[in-house]
Scaffold this active site. Structure first.
Site, PDB file in Angstrom:
ATOM      1  N   GLY A 271      -9.339  15.469  32.065  1.00 49.52           N
ATOM      2  CA  GLY A 271     -10.025  14.181  32.150  1.00 49.52           C
ATOM      3  C   GLY A 271     -11.445  14.365  32.678  1.00 49.52           C
ATOM      4  CG  ASP A 272     -11.812  15.973  36.449  1.00 55.75           C
ATOM      5  OD1 ASP A 272     -11.599  14.746  36.508  1.00 55.75           O
ATOM      6  OD2 ASP A 272     -11.222  16.803  37.156  1.00 55.75           O
TER       7      ASP A 272
END
Ligand SMILES: Nc1ncnc2c1ncn2[C@@H]1O[C@H](COP(=O)(O)OP(=O)(O)OP(=O)(O)O)[C@@H](O)[C@H]1O
Ligand SMILES: O=P(O)(O)OC[C@@]1(O)O[C@H](CO)[C@@H](O)[C@@H]1O
Length: 310
Positions: free
Chosen positions: A252-253
């Site tokens: 996600g990052d």
């Protein structure tokens, strides 16, 4: 320049163990690696790998804080943190022989009202230097639930594109300030609307509601199924190729880092989504969080399928 905000910095420890993880047993660690962590620092590393100028800020403290700054500097990531009294936390990710990942995330030492005020002053001075700000992850105790809301209001006043990727109360309070882009996953979109979002239709309906409330880009990340975005240009989905996933922590990052880089380059929505899915799926192909090989990303980029569905 892209500014990344990490309020809850961590020394991320990846432990690889041979067999299954067994509670109540002595577990010997086969290999251990320490990296600069907390979601926003993974975002910073990915932006650096994308080739865009980045500056990391947030709170660091004690020996762990100094260690994280050293790790970032070694990776060529410029950083300007507010130094606090409390020790920067550690987060442990255990990768076991069954291919499962188990994370232990420390809460982070509390931040005082004076330390928060010092950070807000620093943030104000950094804003004129950047065009995109990413704000990621949890916040340590002591900070108000609307801390991201405060930062978003300041950034919007300065004409900066504000990206928010957090969860729980920080997300619920943060969206009230209408950031430019949010990237909830399946659980976070349900938290935000306070109702289950199980099917794709339910998730898209929730994303449309958030978009109508004044958030220009609502990107839902769907793990191995890719991502969907609801924005003024329409509704799009993007699917990554089938890959051999090694460690999906930090995907996600990576997606947030790639979207920040795409906005900085002025990409349109389709190009942004394709690039973000290519980078984040390339991140899953390595053990290290916040890292991808350029050749994996380029190969994935050719194979990502983007569709306009509404
Ligand atoms: N197994 C996988 N195969 C291919 N791509 C993946 C896989 N897992 C994640 N990705 C890519 O990474 C993106 C983000 O993943 P995910 O939806 O799991 O985010 P997340 O829940 O915020 O992750 P995290 O909190 O672990 O960083 C996906 O949209 C996808 O592009
Ligand atoms: O407590 P937060 O900041 O929400 O999450 C922390 C964390 O789990 O997120 C990253 C993966 O996304 C890890 O590098 C880190 O340890």
């Amino acid at each position: 320049m892209i500014l990344t905000v990490t309020l809850n910095v961590a020394v991320d420890k990846a432990y690889v163990i041979e067999g299954p993880l067994q509670a109540g047993e002595v577990m010997r660690v086969k290999t251990c690696s320490n990296t600069a962590g907390g979601k926003g620092l993974n975002v910073s590393k990915v932006i650096g790998l994308c080739g865009e100028e980045v500056l990391a800020t947030g709170f660091t403290g004690g020996f762990n804080g100094a260690y994280v700054e050293k790790l970032l500097t070694e990776k060529g990531i410029p950083n300007e943190f507010v130094h606090v009294k409390g020790e920067t936390r550690s987060c442990i990710n255990i990768l076991d022989g069954d291919g499962k990942s188990t994370e232990f995330l420390e809460p982070g030492a509390p931040v005082t009202a004076e330390e928060e005020a010092a950070f807000l002053r620093k943030f104000e001075t950094l804003l004129p230097k950047c065009s995109v700000v990413t704000m990621s992850g949890s916040a340590p105790k002591g900070l108000p639930a609307d801390i991201y809301g405060k930062l978003i209001a300041m950034g919007k006043k300065a004409g900066v594109k504000m990206i928010l990727d957090t969860s729980g109360q920080y997300l619920i309070e943060g969206v009230k300030a209408k950031p430019f882009l949010i990237k909830p996953n399946h659980d976070e979109i349900a938290q935000l609307l306070g109702r289950p979002a199980e099917t794709m239709e339910e998730m898209l309906e929730s994303a449309k509601e958030l978009h109508r409330s004044g958030i220009p880009y609502v990107v839902i990340s769907l793990g191995a199924d890719g991502a969907a975005v609801v924005c003024g240009e329409g509704v799009y989905t993007a699917r990554p190729p089938k890959i051999q996933a090694v460690n999906t922590v930090g995907c996600g990052d990576s997606m947030v880092g790639a979207m920040a880089a795409a906005l900085e380059r002025g990409y349109g929505v389709e190009e942004m989504l394709r690039y973000a899915v290519a980078v984040s799926s390339a991140n899953a192909m390595n053990l290290e969080t916040g890292y991808f090989r350029q050749e994996d990303m380029e190969e994935n980029l050719k194979q990502v399928i983007v569709e306009k569905i509404g």
